[in-house]
Scaffold this motif. Structure first.
Motif, PDB file in Angstrom:
ATOM      1  N   TRP A 174      30.755  26.731 -23.892  1.00 55.51           N
ATOM      2  CA  TRP A 174      29.511  27.495 -23.777  1.00 55.51           C
ATOM      3  C   TRP A 174      28.400  26.784 -24.541  1.00 55.51           C
ATOM      4  O   TRP A 174      28.510  26.522 -25.723  1.00 55.51           O
ATOM      5  CB  TRP A 174      29.685  28.898 -24.345  1.00 55.51           C
ATOM      6  N   SER A 175      27.324  26.499 -23.854  1.00 57.41           N
ATOM      7  CA  SER A 175      26.154  25.896 -24.484  1.00 57.41           C
ATOM      8  C   SER A 175      24.955  26.806 -24.244  1.00 57.41           C
ATOM      9  O   SER A 175      25.033  27.779 -23.489  1.00 57.41           O
ATOM     10  CB  SER A 175      25.887  24.519 -23.896  1.00 57.41           C
ATOM     11  N   SER A 176      23.845  26.465 -24.857  1.00 62.37           N
ATOM     12  CA  SER A 176      22.629  27.263 -24.653  1.00 62.37           C
ATOM     13  C   SER A 176      22.188  27.199 -23.196  1.00 62.37           C
ATOM     14  O   SER A 176      21.767  28.208 -22.614  1.00 62.37           O
ATOM     15  CB  SER A 176      21.504  26.746 -25.546  1.00 62.37           C
ATOM     16  N   ALA A 177      22.294  26.013 -22.607  1.00 66.93           N
ATOM     17  CA  ALA A 177      21.897  25.862 -21.205  1.00 66.93           C
ATOM     18  C   ALA A 177      22.782  26.700 -20.288  1.00 66.93           C
ATOM     19  O   ALA A 177      22.302  27.302 -19.320  1.00 66.93           O
ATOM     20  CB  ALA A 177      21.955  24.400 -20.797  1.00 66.93           C
ATOM     21  N   ALA A 178      24.075  26.746 -20.580  1.00 59.97           N
ATOM     22  CA  ALA A 178      24.994  27.551 -19.766  1.00 59.97           C
ATOM     23  C   ALA A 178      24.669  29.041 -19.884  1.00 59.97           C
ATOM     24  O   ALA A 178      24.692  29.769 -18.891  1.00 59.97           O
ATOM     25  CB  ALA A 178      26.431  27.291 -20.176  1.00 59.97           C
ATOM     26  N   LEU A 179      24.363  29.493 -21.094  1.00 63.32           N
ATOM     27  CA  LEU A 179      24.013  30.906 -21.286  1.00 63.32           C
ATOM     28  C   LEU A 179      22.709  31.253 -20.584  1.00 63.32           C
ATOM     29  O   LEU A 179      22.593  32.317 -19.966  1.00 63.32           O
ATOM     30  CB  LEU A 179      23.908  31.221 -22.778  1.00 63.32           C
ATOM     31  N   VAL A 180      21.725  30.361 -20.646  1.00 65.99           N
ATOM     32  CA  VAL A 180      20.453  30.616 -19.973  1.00 65.99           C
ATOM     33  C   VAL A 180      20.657  30.641 -18.463  1.00 65.99           C
ATOM     34  O   VAL A 180      20.119  31.512 -17.769  1.00 65.99           O
ATOM     35  CB  VAL A 180      19.401  29.551 -20.378  1.00 65.99           C
ATOM     36  N   ALA A 181      21.442  29.722 -17.934  1.00 66.87           N
ATOM     37  CA  ALA A 181      21.691  29.684 -16.493  1.00 66.87           C
ATOM     38  C   ALA A 181      22.443  30.935 -16.029  1.00 66.87           C
ATOM     39  O   ALA A 181      22.086  31.533 -15.005  1.00 66.87           O
ATOM     40  CB  ALA A 181      22.477  28.433 -16.126  1.00 66.87           C
ATOM     41  N   CYS A 182      23.462  31.333 -16.765  1.00 58.39           N
ATOM     42  CA  CYS A 182      24.216  32.543 -16.403  1.00 58.39           C
ATOM     43  C   CYS A 182      23.327  33.779 -16.479  1.00 58.39           C
ATOM     44  O   CYS A 182      23.399  34.664 -15.619  1.00 58.39           O
ATOM     45  CB  CYS A 182      25.424  32.707 -17.318  1.00 58.39           C
ATOM     46  N   THR A 183      22.475  33.855 -17.489  1.00 59.41           N
ATOM     47  CA  THR A 183      21.572  34.988 -17.621  1.00 59.41           C
ATOM     48  C   THR A 183      20.565  35.028 -16.474  1.00 59.41           C
ATOM     49  O   THR A 183      20.286  36.098 -15.917  1.00 59.41           O
ATOM     50  CB  THR A 183      20.841  34.935 -18.974  1.00 59.41           C
ATOM     51  N   ALA A 184      20.036  33.867 -16.099  1.00 59.52           N
ATOM     52  CA  ALA A 184      19.083  33.820 -14.984  1.00 59.52           C
ATOM     53  C   ALA A 184      19.733  34.264 -13.678  1.00 59.52           C
ATOM     54  O   ALA A 184      19.159  35.047 -12.916  1.00 59.52           O
ATOM     55  CB  ALA A 184      18.513  32.415 -14.847  1.00 59.52           C
ATOM     56  N   VAL A 185      20.936  33.774 -13.418  1.00 58.83           N
ATOM     57  CA  VAL A 185      21.649  34.176 -12.201  1.00 58.83           C
ATOM     58  C   VAL A 185      21.958  35.672 -12.240  1.00 58.83           C
ATOM     59  O   VAL A 185      21.820  36.375 -11.234  1.00 58.83           O
ATOM     60  CB  VAL A 185      22.939  33.338 -12.036  1.00 58.83           C
TER      61      VAL A 185
END
Length: 87
Positions: free
Chosen positions: A36-47
């Motif tokens: 889990w990275s910040s980019a992964a969390l942001v992408a999952c949140t956006a989706v």
């Protein structure tokens, strides 16, 4: 209304669960927190936000009845409740 809330909660959690399964079985990461990275969390949140917004739009578009006319509130007639409606 509760059904819509439960569906939206599940739709919000879906991208996070899918990414966790991808980390576990796709990349074979042993620790769940490792991938889990910040980019992964942001992408999952956006989706997740897009899925919830789309579901709310579809629920609203699906359940709309006639909107032109005069609203007649519910009334009691001879001991029977007549539901409200639009004439």
């Amino acid at each position: 209304m509760l059904r819509v809330a439960i569906i939206n909660i599940l739709l919000f959690l879906l991208p996070f669960a899918a990414f966790a399964l991808y980390l576990r079985f796709g990349r074979r990461v042993d620790s769940m927190l490792e991938g889990w990275s910040s980019a992964a969390l942001v992408a999952c949140t956006a989706v997740a936000v897009v899925l919830v917004a789309a579901s709310l739009f579809l629920f609203e578009a699906q359940g709309r009845g006639p909107t032109k006319g005069a609203y007649v509130p519910p009334t009691w007639k001879d001991g029977v409740l007549t539901p409200g409606h639009i004439e």
